[in-house]
Design a protein around this motif. Structure first.
Motif, short mmCIF file in Angstrom:
data_model
loop_
_atom_site.label_atom_id
_atom_site.label_comp_id
_atom_site.label_asym_id
_atom_site.label_seq_id
_atom_site.Cartn_x
_atom_site.Cartn_y
_atom_site.Cartn_z
N UNK A 66 0.84 -1.20 0.00
CA UNK A 66 0.00 0.00 0.00
C UNK A 66 0.88 1.25 0.00
N UNK A 67 1.73 1.34 -0.99
CA UNK A 67 2.72 2.41 -1.04
C UNK A 67 2.07 3.79 -1.12
N UNK A 68 1.03 3.92 -1.90
CA UNK A 68 0.36 5.21 -2.04
C UNK A 68 -0.23 5.66 -0.70
N UNK A 69 -0.81 4.72 0.03
CA UNK A 69 -1.39 5.05 1.33
C UNK A 69 -0.32 5.37 2.36
N UNK A 70 0.86 4.78 2.21
CA UNK A 70 1.93 4.99 3.18
C UNK A 70 2.58 6.36 3.06
N UNK A 71 2.62 6.88 1.86
CA UNK A 71 3.39 8.10 1.59
C UNK A 71 2.99 9.29 2.46
N UNK A 72 1.72 9.58 2.69
CA UNK A 72 1.38 10.76 3.52
C UNK A 72 1.93 10.69 4.95
N UNK A 73 2.05 9.49 5.49
CA UNK A 73 2.54 9.38 6.87
C UNK A 73 4.03 9.69 6.95
N UNK A 74 4.78 9.26 5.95
CA UNK A 74 6.18 9.65 5.88
C UNK A 74 6.31 11.15 5.64
N UNK A 75 5.47 11.67 4.79
CA UNK A 75 5.56 13.10 4.46
C UNK A 75 5.20 14.00 5.64
N UNK A 85 9.93 18.71 9.38
CA UNK A 85 11.37 18.96 9.39
C UNK A 85 11.79 20.05 8.40
N UNK A 86 10.84 20.53 7.60
CA UNK A 86 11.15 21.60 6.66
C UNK A 86 11.76 21.14 5.36
N UNK A 87 11.64 19.86 5.05
CA UNK A 87 12.15 19.36 3.77
C UNK A 87 10.98 18.97 2.89
N UNK A 88 11.22 18.88 1.61
CA UNK A 88 10.15 18.67 0.64
C UNK A 88 9.49 17.32 0.81
N UNK A 89 8.16 17.32 0.66
CA UNK A 89 7.42 16.06 0.65
C UNK A 89 7.81 15.27 -0.59
N UNK A 90 7.78 13.96 -0.46
CA UNK A 90 8.06 13.10 -1.61
C UNK A 90 6.85 13.08 -2.52
N UNK A 91 7.10 13.05 -3.81
CA UNK A 91 6.01 13.10 -4.79
C UNK A 91 5.32 11.75 -4.91
N UNK A 92 4.05 11.80 -5.30
CA UNK A 92 3.28 10.59 -5.54
C UNK A 92 3.92 9.79 -6.68
N UNK A 93 3.67 8.50 -6.69
CA UNK A 93 4.20 7.64 -7.74
C UNK A 93 5.49 6.95 -7.38
N UNK A 94 6.01 7.17 -6.20
CA UNK A 94 7.24 6.52 -5.77
C UNK A 94 7.02 5.01 -5.69
N UNK A 95 8.03 4.23 -5.99
CA UNK A 95 7.92 2.78 -5.96
C UNK A 95 8.02 2.26 -4.53
N UNK A 96 7.60 1.02 -4.34
CA UNK A 96 7.68 0.40 -3.02
C UNK A 96 9.13 0.34 -2.55
N UNK A 97 10.06 -0.06 -3.42
CA UNK A 97 11.47 -0.17 -3.03
C UNK A 97 12.05 1.19 -2.67
N UNK A 98 11.71 2.20 -3.45
CA UNK A 98 12.24 3.54 -3.18
C UNK A 98 11.68 4.09 -1.86
N UNK A 99 10.40 3.84 -1.61
CA UNK A 99 9.81 4.33 -0.36
C UNK A 99 10.41 3.60 0.83
N UNK A 100 10.69 2.32 0.66
CA UNK A 100 11.33 1.56 1.74
C UNK A 100 12.65 2.22 2.13
#
Length: 481
Positions: free
Chosen positions: A385-394, A400-415
């Motif tokens: 559920x990579x798409x669902x996971x991304x907002x929690x990391x962001x 922390x003042x750094x850019x949110x990761x863009x949608x479409x990231x792969x499971x391996x890259x998000x890991x």
């Protein structure tokens, strides 16, 4: 929690003064339990005695969780810290036996309380469920730490005779997870309150049990159950502090919206403060005076250059997490000199003015909401559920003042990004080594620092091996014979 901490010394004195040390495998308490366990307050004070053991144990947790990993090192290479850092720890190191004893003291006291409270009248012991939940939570935490440090250990859930103590074997890790850790946490979750008021704030809560259970499931790679449990924590009213630096401002209340469970310390109560400020400050006279730190300091827990390199320039966590100097009252940055007499960098997470040596108000954050968000993102991602996971990391990145990761990231890259964010967010909080172990990356990352395959576990204390003197039921961990 001030009231709780303030009676720790009294309870510990009572419990130890009635104790006779027969053996050391499992510190057997011969406390006069009929005297200690009569009223609701007796049980409450007994729980305080267990919390007090964690104050002692977590004074050294950074050895296991931080110095052992790659983001922190013992720059001046001295004694125990150096041995943890460079994988030369011997099986007779004093910290190992202290760790073993502390956890089994906590377990023994929890067992005694649970045995005594079972048949009591709830009309008399008015907080019976809460006392049971706290004891189970603290016993589960002890076993969780023990199996992560030593692997198979004796599984003791009731009082033992002296003879039984000598014949109690090391039990398999999976059995301890199934029959004690998870079982205890599920029951603690059901029995503990969601919140406390007044002086009771700081005790284990329903949220703490759920969060720790989520970490247990994640450690066992049961990502489905981890996702469910951690999602429940996200619905309980916790939230990130808007300003990350407030986590380390000890003039403010540490029991804030991000707080879930700390090892509690209190300044000015005669020995109930923590040692972290003194341990982690460089031996630089001008810096010690600037921060107002009483007593000697110990030059430990040096941030490695690899940690500095992880942070983006605009990351608000960067300078407080790891620094190579300090900014004086005039606004001038004073760099630490590279010297054999003091470390060249330090963390400011535990720096606070203290009037008495080793009497810092700084708590040890066992688990906080940022950790939960990162674990939840990890569980979601591992469940596809990579798409669902991304907002929690962001959420972590945005604060922390750094850019949110863009949608479409792969499971391996998000890991990989979750691993990176855990390192930046949770450095010096005892997580990195255990993250390396549970993700199976320890040897890949740490081999260049001297790690061998058997170093995934620490040695069983030699004193325990010699005491049992039966390698059939109580062998040493491989590589440490």
């Amino acid at each position: 929690m001030k009231k709780i901490v303030s009676v720790v010394a009294m309870v510990m004195l009572l419990m130890t003064s009635c104790r006779k040390d027969f053996i050391e495998i499992l510190p057997i308490d011969t406390v006069t339990v009929d005297v200690l366990y009569k009223t609701d307050k007796d049980y409450q004070d007994a729980i305080v005695g267990i919390y007090g053991i964690y104050q002692d144990q977590y004074a050294n947790m950074y050895y296991y969780g931080d110095i052992r990993g790659d983001d922190v090192w013992d720059e001046l290479v001295k004694g125990t810290a150096g041995a943890f850092d460079n994988f030369t720890l011997s099986n007779d190191d004093g910290t190992l036996i202290t760790t073993w004893r502390n956890y089994y003291k906590a377990i023994t006291r929890a067992n005694t309380l649970l045995e005594r409270i079972g048949s009591t009248d709830a009309a008399v012991i008015t907080n019976k469920n809460r006392h049971i939940g706290e004891a189970e939570f603290l016993r589960a935490l002890a076993y969780f730490d023990l199996v992560r440090i030593f692997g198979d250990v004796p599984m003791v859930t009731k009082s033992l005779s002296i003879a039984d103590s000598y014949t109690t074997p090391r039990e398999k890790v999976d059995k301890i997870y199934d029959e004690v850790i998870i079982k205890d946490l599920l029951d603690a979750e059901a029995k503990l309150p969601a919140t406390y008021a007044g002086s009771e704030v700081g005790r284990a809560t329903k949220g703490a049990a759920r969060a720790l259970l989520g970490k247990v499931y994640l450690t066992r790679k049961d990502f489905t159950k981890a996702e469910v449990k951690l999602q429940e924590v996200t619905t309980m009213g916790y939230s990130l502090l808007p300003n990350w630096a407030d986590l380390w401002d000890y003039t403010k209340n540490e029991h804030h919206s991000e707080f879930i469970f700390d090892i509690e310390y209190e300044q000015g109560l005669g020995g109930e403060g923590s040692i972290y400020t003194n341990r982690f400050t460089p031996k630089v006279t001008s810096m010690i005076a600037f921060y107002g730190i009483a007593g000697s300091v110990d030059d430990q827990n040096t941030p490695h250059q690899v940690l500095f390199d992880l942070f983006e320039a605009k990351d608000k966590r960067k300078d407080l997490t790891a620094s190579k100097g300090y900014t004086d009252a005039t606004g001038k940055f004073i760099p630490l000199l590279v010297s054999s007499n003091n470390m060249s960098a330090y963390t400011r997470k535990y720096i606070v003015k203290i009037a008495t040596a080793n009497d810092s108000p700084a708590n040890w954050k066992v688990i906080r909401y940022a950790d939960v968000l990162l674990m939840y993102a990890e569980a979601l991602n591992e469940n596809g559920k990579t798409t669902a996971a991304l907002p929690y990391l962001n959420q972590i990145r945005t604060r922390a003042g750094i850019d949110a990761l863009a949608a479409g990231i792969t499971q391996a890259a998000l890991r990989e990004q979750i691993v990176l964010e855990r390192r930046r967010e949770l450095a010096f909080e005892g997580h990195r080594w255990f993250d390396l172990i549970r993700t199976g990356q320890a040897l890949n990352v740490m081999a260049k620092y001297g790690m061998k395959a058997h170093h995934v576990l620490f040695p069983i204390p030699l004193a325990q091996i010699q005491l049992i003197n039966n390698t059939t039921i109580f062998p040493q961990n491989p590589g440490y014979q």
